[in-house]
Structures are given as structure tokens and as C-alpha cells.
Design a protein around this motif. Structure first.
Motif, short mmCIF file in Angstrom:
data_model
loop_
_atom_site.label_atom_id
_atom_site.label_comp_id
_atom_site.label_asym_id
_atom_site.label_seq_id
_atom_site.Cartn_x
_atom_site.Cartn_y
_atom_site.Cartn_z
N ILE A 23 0.83 -1.20 0.00
CA ILE A 23 0.00 0.00 0.00
C ILE A 23 0.86 1.24 0.00
O ILE A 23 1.73 1.39 0.85
CB ILE A 23 -0.91 0.01 1.23
CG1 ILE A 23 -1.77 -1.26 1.21
CG2 ILE A 23 -1.79 1.23 1.29
CD1 ILE A 23 -2.37 -1.56 2.52
N PRO A 24 0.64 2.17 -0.96
CA PRO A 24 1.43 3.39 -0.97
C PRO A 24 1.15 4.24 0.26
O PRO A 24 0.04 4.26 0.77
CB PRO A 24 0.96 4.10 -2.24
CG PRO A 24 -0.33 3.47 -2.61
CD PRO A 24 -0.34 2.10 -2.05
N THR A 25 2.17 4.93 0.76
CA THR A 25 1.99 5.76 1.95
C THR A 25 1.60 7.17 1.53
O THR A 25 2.17 7.73 0.59
CB THR A 25 3.32 5.82 2.73
OG1 THR A 25 3.79 4.48 2.87
CG2 THR A 25 3.11 6.41 4.11
N ALA A 26 0.64 7.74 2.27
CA ALA A 26 0.17 9.08 1.93
C ALA A 26 1.22 10.11 2.30
O ALA A 26 1.78 10.09 3.38
CB ALA A 26 -1.12 9.35 2.69
N ALA A 27 1.51 11.03 1.35
CA ALA A 27 2.48 12.08 1.61
C ALA A 27 1.80 13.33 2.17
O ALA A 27 2.43 14.13 2.85
CB ALA A 27 3.23 12.42 0.34
N LEU A 28 0.51 13.49 1.87
CA LEU A 28 -0.23 14.68 2.28
C LEU A 28 -1.17 14.34 3.43
O LEU A 28 -1.54 13.19 3.61
CB LEU A 28 -1.09 15.16 1.10
CG LEU A 28 -0.36 15.70 -0.12
CD1 LEU A 28 -1.34 15.86 -1.26
CD2 LEU A 28 0.29 17.03 0.21
N ALA B 125 -5.59 3.31 -2.11
CA ALA B 125 -5.19 4.29 -3.12
C ALA B 125 -4.07 5.20 -2.63
O ALA B 125 -3.58 6.05 -3.38
CB ALA B 125 -6.41 5.13 -3.53
N GLY B 126 -3.69 5.07 -1.35
CA GLY B 126 -2.56 5.84 -0.81
C GLY B 126 -2.90 7.28 -0.48
O GLY B 126 -2.01 8.12 -0.40
N ARG B 127 -4.19 7.57 -0.25
CA ARG B 127 -4.57 8.95 0.07
C ARG B 127 -4.59 9.21 1.58
O ARG B 127 -4.86 10.32 2.01
CB ARG B 127 -5.95 9.27 -0.53
CG ARG B 127 -6.02 9.19 -2.04
CD ARG B 127 -7.26 9.88 -2.59
NE ARG B 127 -8.47 9.35 -2.02
CZ ARG B 127 -9.13 8.30 -2.49
NH1 ARG B 127 -8.68 7.66 -3.56
NH2 ARG B 127 -10.23 7.88 -1.92
N MET B 128 -4.33 8.15 2.36
CA MET B 128 -4.41 8.31 3.81
C MET B 128 -3.45 7.33 4.49
O MET B 128 -3.23 6.23 3.98
CB MET B 128 -5.83 8.02 4.27
CG MET B 128 -6.07 8.20 5.74
SD MET B 128 -7.72 7.70 6.24
CE MET B 128 -8.68 9.08 5.69
N GLU C 108 3.49 21.97 -3.25
CA GLU C 108 3.13 20.91 -2.29
C GLU C 108 2.85 21.48 -0.91
O GLU C 108 1.91 21.06 -0.23
CB GLU C 108 4.25 19.87 -2.22
CG GLU C 108 3.80 18.63 -1.47
CD GLU C 108 4.78 17.48 -1.59
OE1 GLU C 108 5.07 16.88 -0.56
OE2 GLU C 108 5.24 17.21 -2.71
N ASP C 109 3.67 22.48 -0.51
CA ASP C 109 3.41 23.14 0.79
C ASP C 109 2.04 23.81 0.79
O ASP C 109 1.31 23.77 1.78
CB ASP C 109 4.49 24.20 1.07
CG ASP C 109 5.81 23.56 1.49
OD1 ASP C 109 5.77 22.39 1.90
OD2 ASP C 109 6.86 24.22 1.36
N GLN D 58 -4.81 21.30 5.57
CA GLN D 58 -4.87 21.56 7.02
C GLN D 58 -5.96 22.57 7.35
O GLN D 58 -6.70 22.40 8.32
CB GLN D 58 -3.50 22.07 7.52
CG GLN D 58 -2.46 20.97 7.60
CD GLN D 58 -1.07 21.49 7.92
OE1 GLN D 58 -0.74 22.64 7.64
NE2 GLN D 58 -0.23 20.63 8.49
N ARG D 59 -6.07 23.61 6.50
CA ARG D 59 -7.12 24.62 6.73
C ARG D 59 -8.51 24.00 6.63
O ARG D 59 -9.38 24.22 7.47
CB ARG D 59 -6.98 25.76 5.70
CG ARG D 59 -6.12 26.93 6.17
CD ARG D 59 -6.38 28.17 5.32
NE ARG D 59 -6.20 27.92 3.90
CZ ARG D 59 -5.03 28.03 3.25
NH1 ARG D 59 -3.95 28.39 3.91
NH2 ARG D 59 -4.95 27.81 1.95
#
Lengths: 302, 43
Positions: free
Chosen positions: A7-12, A90-93, B5-6, B13-14
Motif C-alpha cells: 500500500i502506498p503511503t500518503a504524503a499529504l 489508493a494511498g490517500r491516507m 506541495e506546501d 490543514q485549513r
């Protein structure tokens, strides 16, 4: 769990819509509906805000089940077309966010139910969440083809919880409502699993069509429909509901039996030709909505 | 100057903070009405 690396890791940070998706809102709608019907069919009604809170707690508890189920089954979901776009595969979380969200939501729903309604309803809600997550998702689902049969109990709790939230007591009618959903679950899920069985086989989930074959599953669907229909009609001869419910339950259950009979008569193993199974699956959702609506209407016109 | 990306992280976050604030506000209002119902109707 080594397969976790798939599973891809979420970056955001996860989007709030993904948290909402974790709660499986479509499944939640049926749970909320059956819980509401259990509450509205009760002989005494709580004040509006307390009834609303009880239903909200049932919804949040169902959401917790969905989130914890997706947390635990993330790598299985990644293998199935139907579930591969969910937030975790899907890696969104991040997986940990899903776990924290699910546990938090579950604890919150139980405590709020205890404070707003009563602690018997809260205990039943906690039991249904634990049953779904531990007994069904973790223990039965990956191990036995009977997963749906026993696991169906988790989805059968909401009308019982709704009734108990209103009255504080467990009585025969809500127990019968529990039995109806419990017996409805196998035909409903097995109809679905017949035409998506390649997905379940790919993920290694021992659903009945994968383990016992298509023909045997069709036989089991029909056999489970018989006690389900009997349980659905039973409240009328037992004097727990009126004639409006009795006739509605009889007609709806007869149609269910006819569709289950068509599934039994179907011989194809090609999912594209499983029209009877798809009809039964769609009808089974309508059946539960219509049956519980009839129960509430019957109670309110009596 | 922050990278795209930032920007996206800040936006998420907002949005998350806004949704959480709304939910907490709704919860406080719900608790208020639960308290009123529990005390006035003795249910």
C-alpha cells in the motif's frame, strides 16, 4: 503484516472527504434506517433530541466499523477492483490515521449513547462494533465460508439498539427484527458474491461461491430465504404487529422467494449472465427498506 | 516562496481545521439540547 508494503503511503494530510469515505456512507444509510425504524416502532418515544442522538450514535458506530474494517483490510482492498480506490489502498491516507479515526469514533459513539439514551443501548452498540471488527473482520472473514452467516449478527443490531434506546428494555419484537436482518444477510451477500466471486478469489477471501461453488451457493441462498421469510411474517401471527405489516411482509417475502427461486434455477457461471443474482441483490436492499417502513407505518396507524 | 506541495498541505490543514471546528460547534449545541431534554423532561 509484510503485505502492508503493497500500500502506498500518503504524503499529504488526508482530505476530510476521505475520512467520510472511510465510514462507508452507503452501508451506513441502511444501518441508520433500520435503527430509526427500531426506535420508531417502540411503544414509547424519547424526546426528539435524545432519539436523534441515539440514531446519530448508531450512525457513528457504523462509521467506526467501516473505518476499522478498511484499516484492517487495506491490503485485501488493494487486490479487489471494487475496493482498490478506497482511501487506504489508493494511498490517500495513512493507515494509522484510519485506526485512530475508527477507534475514536467508536468510543465516542458508545459514550454518547450511554449519556444521551441509556447504558443498555450503549452496551449493545459496543457489542455490535466489537462483534463486527473482531469476530467478523479479523476472525471469521479470512477463515471460513460461514463468515457472512455469523458476521451478519453485527448488522442485525441497529433495530434492537434503536428500540432499547427508546425503551431501555429488550423485547420480543426487536429480537425478531434482529433475526430478520440476521437471516437476510446471507442471501443478500451471497447474491453479490456470486457475480463478483473472481474478486474475492483474487483476494483469497473464502466466500461461499469461492469455497463451495456456484451451484451450492444458489442452493444456500434459497434455503436461507425460507427462514428469513418466516421470521419476517412472524410478528403478525404473534400479535406484535397489525394486518398492514402482515400483508406487506407476506407480499415482499413472497417476491424475495420468487427471485431466490430464479437464482436457484440459473445455471450459468459467467458473471455477465447473472441477471437473476443481480436482481436478487438489488431487491434484497429494497426488501429491507420496504419491510421496515411497513413496520413503522403499521405501528403508527394502529 | 512556498512550493505547490506546501500550499496543498496548508490547504488540506485549513480545510480539516474548518470541518473539525464545525463538528465541535455542532457537538456543543447537541450537548446543550441533550442537557435541556434530560433535565426538563426527567427522561
Amino acid at each position: 503484516m509484510p503485505a502492508m508494503e503493497m500500500i502506498p503511503t500518503a504524503a499529504l494530510p488526508a482530505d476530510w472527504r476521505d475520512f467520510l469515505a472511510l465510514t462507508k456512507p452507503r452501508v451506513m444509510s441502511l444501518v441508520v434506517f433500520s435503527g430509526l425504524c427500531g426506535l420508531l416502532a417502540a411503544p414509547e418515544l424519547p424526546p426528539f433530541v435524545l432519539g436523534f442522538t441515539a440514531i446519530l450514535c448508531i450512525a457513528l458506530g457504523a462509521g467506526a466499523c467501516g473505518a476499522l474494517n478498511q484499516w484492517y483490510e487495506a491490503e485485501l482492498d488493494a487486490k479487489m477492483r471494487r475496493t482498490a480506490k478506497r482511501p487506504l489502498p489508493a494511498g490517500r491516507m495513512n493507515r494509522q490515521s484510519a485506526l485512530h479515526f475508527g477507534v475514536g469514533l467508536g468510543v465516542f459513539s458508545v459514550v454518547l449513547m450511554g449519556l444521551a439514551a441509556n447504558w443498555l443501548a450503549a452496551i449493545l452498540l459496543a457489542a455490535s462494533i466489537l462483534f463486527y471488527v473482531l469476530i467478523y473482520t479479523v476472525w471469521l472473514k479470512p477463515r471460513t465460508a460461514q463468515n457472512i452467516v455469523i458476521g451478519g449478527a453485527a448488522g442485525a443490531f441497529p433495530p434492537l439498539i434503536g428500540w432499547v434506546a427508546a425503551t431501555g428494555r429488550i423485547e420480543l419484537l426487536p429480537v425478531l427484527l434482529f433475526a430478520i436482518i440476521f437471516l437476510w444477510t446471507p442471501p443478500h451477500f451471497w447474491a453479490l458474491s456470486l457475480f463478483v466471486r473472481s474478486d474475492y478469489a483474487a483476494a483469497g477471501i473464502p466466500m461461499l461461491p469461492v469455497v463451495a461453488g456456484v451451484e451450492n451457493t444458489r442452493k444456500q441462498i434459497f434455503l436461507y430465504t425460507l427462514p428469513m421469510a418466516a421470521a419476517a411474517v412472524a410478528p403478525w401471527p404473534l400479535g406484535l404487529t397489525g394486518v398492514a405489516y402482515g400483508i406487506s411482509a407476506g407480499v415482499l417475502s413472497f417476491a424475495f422467494l420468487v427471485l431466490a427461486g430464479r437464482v436457484l434455477a440459473n445455471r450459468t457461471t459467467d458473471p455477465r449472465e447473472m441477471g437473476a443474482e443481480k436482481h436478487l441483490f438489488a431487491y434484497s436492499v429494497f426488501y429491507l427498506f420496504a419491510l421496515f417502513t411497513a413496520l413503522v407505518v403499521d405501528r403508527w396507524i394502529a | 516562496m512556498p512550493s505547490p506541495e506546501d500550499e496543498l498541505i496548508r490547504k488540506r490543514q485549513r480545510e480539516g481545521a474548518r470541518v473539525l471546528a464545525l463538528l465541535l460547534g455542532a457537538f456543543v449545541i447537541l450537548l446543550f439540547f441533550i442537557t435541556i431534554a434530560k433535565t426538563s423532561l426527567n427522561w
